[in-house]
Scaffold this active site. Sequence first.
Site, short mmCIF file in Angstrom:
data_model
loop_
_atom_site.label_atom_id
_atom_site.label_comp_id
_atom_site.label_asym_id
_atom_site.label_seq_id
_atom_site.Cartn_x
_atom_site.Cartn_y
_atom_site.Cartn_z
N ASP A 243 -9.53 8.50 54.99
CA ASP A 243 -9.94 9.01 56.78
C ASP A 243 -11.46 8.43 57.14
OD1 ASP A 243 -11.30 10.52 54.50
OD2 ASP A 243 -10.06 12.56 55.68
N LYS B 137 -7.59 8.83 48.74
CA LYS B 137 -7.58 9.79 49.21
C LYS B 137 -8.29 11.02 47.11
CE LYS B 137 -7.29 12.73 51.96
NZ LYS B 137 -8.22 13.06 53.45
N ASP C 186 -4.20 -3.50 59.47
CA ASP C 186 -3.27 -3.26 60.74
C ASP C 186 -4.58 -2.97 61.75
OD1 ASP C 186 -0.80 -4.20 60.49
OD2 ASP C 186 -0.36 -2.82 62.66
N TYR D 43 5.69 2.82 48.07
CA TYR D 43 6.44 1.82 48.51
C TYR D 43 7.52 2.24 47.25
CZ TYR D 43 4.30 0.30 52.46
OH TYR D 43 3.48 0.23 53.42
C1 IPM Z 1 3.40 -5.59 56.23
C2 IPM Z 1 4.15 -5.04 55.98
C3 IPM Z 1 5.04 -4.42 55.34
C4 IPM Z 1 4.45 -3.41 54.87
C5 IPM Z 1 6.86 -3.59 56.00
C6 IPM Z 1 7.24 -4.57 56.92
C7 IPM Z 1 7.08 -3.59 54.68
O1 IPM Z 1 3.62 -3.30 57.13
O2 IPM Z 1 3.18 -6.89 55.72
O3 IPM Z 1 1.94 -5.13 56.44
O4 IPM Z 1 4.53 -2.04 55.25
O5 IPM Z 1 3.92 -3.76 53.52
MN MN Z 2 2.02 -3.84 57.81
#
Ligand code: IPM
Ligand code: MN
Length: 347
Positions: A218, A186, A246, A136
Amino acid sequence: MRIALLPGDGIGPEITREAQRVLEALAIPGLVFEEALVGGAAYKAVGHPLPPETLNIARRADAILFGSVGDPECDALDRHLRPEQAILGLRKALTLFSNLRPARVYPGLVDASALRPEVASRIDLLIVRELNGDVYFGEKGMRTTPTGAREGYDIMSYNEDEVRRIAHSGFRAAQARRGKLCSVDKANVLETSQLWRDVVVELSAEYPDVTLSHMYVDNAAMQLVRDPGQFDVIVTGNLFGDILSDLASMCVGSIGLLASASLDAQGKGLYEPIHGSAPDIAGQGKANPLATILSAAMMLRFSLGLPDEADRIERAVEAALNGGARTADLGGSLSTAAMGDAVLAAL
Ligand code: IPM
Ligand code: MN
Ligand code: NAD
């Protein structure tokens, strides 16, 4: 107790409104909100997704309650002006390196999970995601290869200090829970991950009461779907933690349920749902506000020293769900505000 309220884009204003109503219903003496522009909304109003005024309000607040950022109309802007830079900028500027993303199944909601009930009912885990490093925040850019092809690059790196501080977060979280920590990396391919694993192993000597294991990312994705009940605390890097959280949300039932806390070393924090601005349903009153309401509960617990009030919110959410309250993502038809009403009624 000053709360910086940053609603942001898309469903952000709709969901933070419900969290604010719940907080106000608790009538906590001295609790005040200071609202500020962030994300695409800030870009459109003043030309920057994280204006200095907003950063100042966030800095001087005791805690930050954040909605979501992201606006399709801003996707073609130079990257430094895109809405997402606001949340990345806040995490970095305030050194919010430790991101706690709990995922557990509510008894009345097992049917909402994408998994079979007997698998889903065992989910009670915490993802501790590093938030200030990794791919990031490494050098990134576009260049041209010698043959004239376009090439994008993003450097992935972690230094040992960064790994150590998030590993401490993971071990401490495990001590406060069931004493199991799974470090996800990983290391079979990435040097970044090999250092990660080495440092986590070194640190484990300081936590003899925690059972440490390691898993490749994975496999971790597969295991989260096969048997999520095996996990207590997962500690992992920024990118892997983003993806796995997620995934974990659908094991629980909906991304509209998962709250998060992003903490610095002193416990100052930013609180936000793990989901985004959901442009596909924004402005329709369909969004599930529970992830944001539960983020507000985490805020009371971790930054404001009000664990009883945090418990009250969490119990009210549970009661509302047990009473059958469901937004569309949970297979029901309640609006965002009606879900807020259900939580308020239970409160
Ligand atoms: C999260 C989001 C953010 C991330 C994006 C919007 C920068 O997906 O908070 O999970 O990748 O951290
Ligand atoms: Mn996210
Ligand atoms: P998203 O999380 O916004 O939406 C994914 C899917 O989940 C959509 O179908 C959406 O309708 C649904 N959803 C999300 N939250 C919901 C809720 N509370 N209730 C009901 N349904 C919900 O992810 P995306 O579509 O990939 O991204 C949209 C925008 O949000 C992008 O600009 C992205 O960069 C941004 N984003 C921001 C954050 C953040 O602010 N921390 C996090 C993730 C994505």
